[in-house]
Design an enzyme around this catalytic site. Structure first.
Site, short mmCIF file in Angstrom:
data_model
loop_
_atom_site.label_atom_id
_atom_site.label_comp_id
_atom_site.label_asym_id
_atom_site.label_seq_id
_atom_site.Cartn_x
_atom_site.Cartn_y
_atom_site.Cartn_z
N GLY A 138 31.71 0.47 9.51
CA GLY A 138 30.32 0.45 9.94
C GLY A 138 29.65 1.76 9.58
O GLY A 138 30.34 2.78 9.36
N GLN A 194 23.64 8.63 10.54
CA GLN A 194 24.81 9.28 9.93
C GLN A 194 24.56 9.76 8.51
O GLN A 194 25.26 10.62 7.99
CB GLN A 194 26.02 8.33 9.92
CG GLN A 194 26.53 7.99 11.31
CD GLN A 194 27.73 7.09 11.25
OE1 GLN A 194 27.59 5.88 11.16
NE2 GLN A 194 28.93 7.66 11.29
N CYS A 240 35.32 7.77 14.01
CA CYS A 240 33.93 7.82 13.54
C CYS A 240 33.87 8.71 12.30
O CYS A 240 34.44 9.81 12.30
CB CYS A 240 33.02 8.38 14.64
SG CYS A 240 31.29 8.48 14.15
N LEU A 241 33.16 8.25 11.30
CA LEU A 241 33.02 9.03 10.06
C LEU A 241 32.32 10.36 10.34
O LEU A 241 32.49 11.31 9.58
CB LEU A 241 32.24 8.22 9.02
CG LEU A 241 32.95 6.95 8.53
CD1 LEU A 241 32.00 6.09 7.72
CD2 LEU A 241 34.20 7.30 7.72
N HIS A 270 29.36 0.64 18.90
CA HIS A 270 29.52 2.00 18.34
C HIS A 270 28.30 2.37 17.47
O HIS A 270 27.77 3.48 17.57
CB HIS A 270 30.82 2.02 17.52
CG HIS A 270 31.12 3.30 16.81
ND1 HIS A 270 32.21 4.09 17.10
CD2 HIS A 270 30.50 3.93 15.77
CE1 HIS A 270 32.23 5.14 16.31
NE2 HIS A 270 31.21 5.07 15.47
N GLU A 271 27.86 1.43 16.65
CA GLU A 271 26.73 1.71 15.74
C GLU A 271 25.41 1.81 16.51
O GLU A 271 24.56 2.65 16.19
CB GLU A 271 26.62 0.64 14.65
CG GLU A 271 27.85 0.44 13.77
CD GLU A 271 28.45 1.72 13.24
OE1 GLU A 271 27.74 2.74 13.14
OE2 GLU A 271 29.66 1.73 12.94
N HIS A 280 24.95 5.17 17.85
CA HIS A 280 24.44 6.14 16.86
C HIS A 280 22.91 6.10 16.78
O HIS A 280 22.27 7.14 16.60
CB HIS A 280 24.99 5.82 15.46
CG HIS A 280 26.37 6.36 15.18
ND1 HIS A 280 26.66 7.70 15.20
CD2 HIS A 280 27.52 5.73 14.81
CE1 HIS A 280 27.94 7.87 14.87
NE2 HIS A 280 28.50 6.69 14.64
O1 GNR Z 1 35.11 3.19 10.23
C1 GNR Z 1 34.99 3.14 11.46
N1 GNR Z 1 35.99 2.58 12.20
C2 GNR Z 1 35.86 2.28 13.54
C3 GNR Z 1 37.02 1.98 14.24
C4 GNR Z 1 36.97 1.66 15.58
C5 GNR Z 1 35.75 1.64 16.22
C6 GNR Z 1 34.58 1.96 15.54
C7 GNR Z 1 34.64 2.27 14.21
S1 GNR Z 1 33.19 2.64 13.35
C8 GNR Z 1 33.79 3.71 12.12
C9 GNR Z 1 32.70 4.06 11.12
C10 GNR Z 1 31.61 4.81 11.83
O2 GNR Z 1 31.68 5.97 12.15
N2 GNR Z 1 30.52 4.15 12.12
O3 GNR Z 1 29.52 4.74 12.77
NI NI Z 2 30.46 6.32 13.97
#
Ligand code: GNR
Ligand code: NI
Length: 166
Positions: free
Chosen positions: A48, A53, A93-94, A135-136, A139
């Site tokens: 995601g 980001q 998270c990236l 999660h997104e 952000h």
């Molecule tokens: O790549 C991602 N893997 C992930 C694994 C578990 C829960 C959420 C994520 S999202 C993350 C990519 C990211 O930072 N998206 O904002």
């Molecule tokens: Ni993230």
């Protein structure tokens, strides 16, 4: 036209804390942004990516939780209408490299969003997709998964992040 920055912003960059703005029109410009975000996400690699980001402070998200990386999902102005249950998942998270921790979130979510073509759609999600959507959406409001950890775990994560950051 406008090229999305290939660099993914990393904690503690204050730009990750800005609240993203609603998209007022789904046009070719936005679609180009989504295409570029999907490329960046696949290359990272991640499942995601949210606008903030990559320094795009608009309510845009790309997701692909498929094994084959052939099922992209584009969310514009997404909202969670309702959620139920709870589940603990190991998240990363990236924008928070090197940290992974268990996070408790709703197990199922009902989502209303505009799609790639600007059409309003609704769908239900569970499993990893539900986790990723939550999660997104965090952000888009300037929240990171580490904000959701206990203060003890958050403290440890921040310490580890500071050691990595030079
Ligand atoms: O790549 C991602 N893997 C992930 C694994 C578990 C829960 C959420 C994520 S999202 C993350 C990519 C990211 O930072 N998206 O904002
Ligand atoms: Ni993230």
């Amino acid at each position: 036209m406008a090229k999305v920055n290939n660099n993914i912003l990393v904690y503690p960059d204050p730009r990750l804390r800005k609240k993203a703005e609603l998209v007022d029109e789904v046009n070719d410009d936005i679609r180009e942004t989504l295409d570029q975000m999907l490329d960046i996400m696949y290359k990272a690699p991640g499942i995601g990516l949210a606008g903030p980001q990559v320094n795009v402070h608009k309510r845009v998200v790309v997701i692909d939780v498929s094994e084959e990386k052939d099922t992209p999902l584009y969310l514009i102005n997404p909202q969670i209408l309702s959620s139920s249950g709870s589940e603990v998942t190991e998240e990363g998270c990236l924008s928070v490299p090197g940290i992974s921790e268990k996070v408790k979130r709703a197990a199922e979510v009902k989502v209303r969003t505009l799609n790639y073509y600007g059409k309003e759609i609704e769908f239900d999600a569970d499993g990893l997709l539900a986790v990723c959507i939550q999660h997104e959406l965090d952000h888009l409001d300037g929240h990171l998964f580490i904000d959701r950890l206990s203060s003890l775990k958050r403290g440890r994560a921040k310490k580890k992040l500071e050691k990595q950051t030079n």
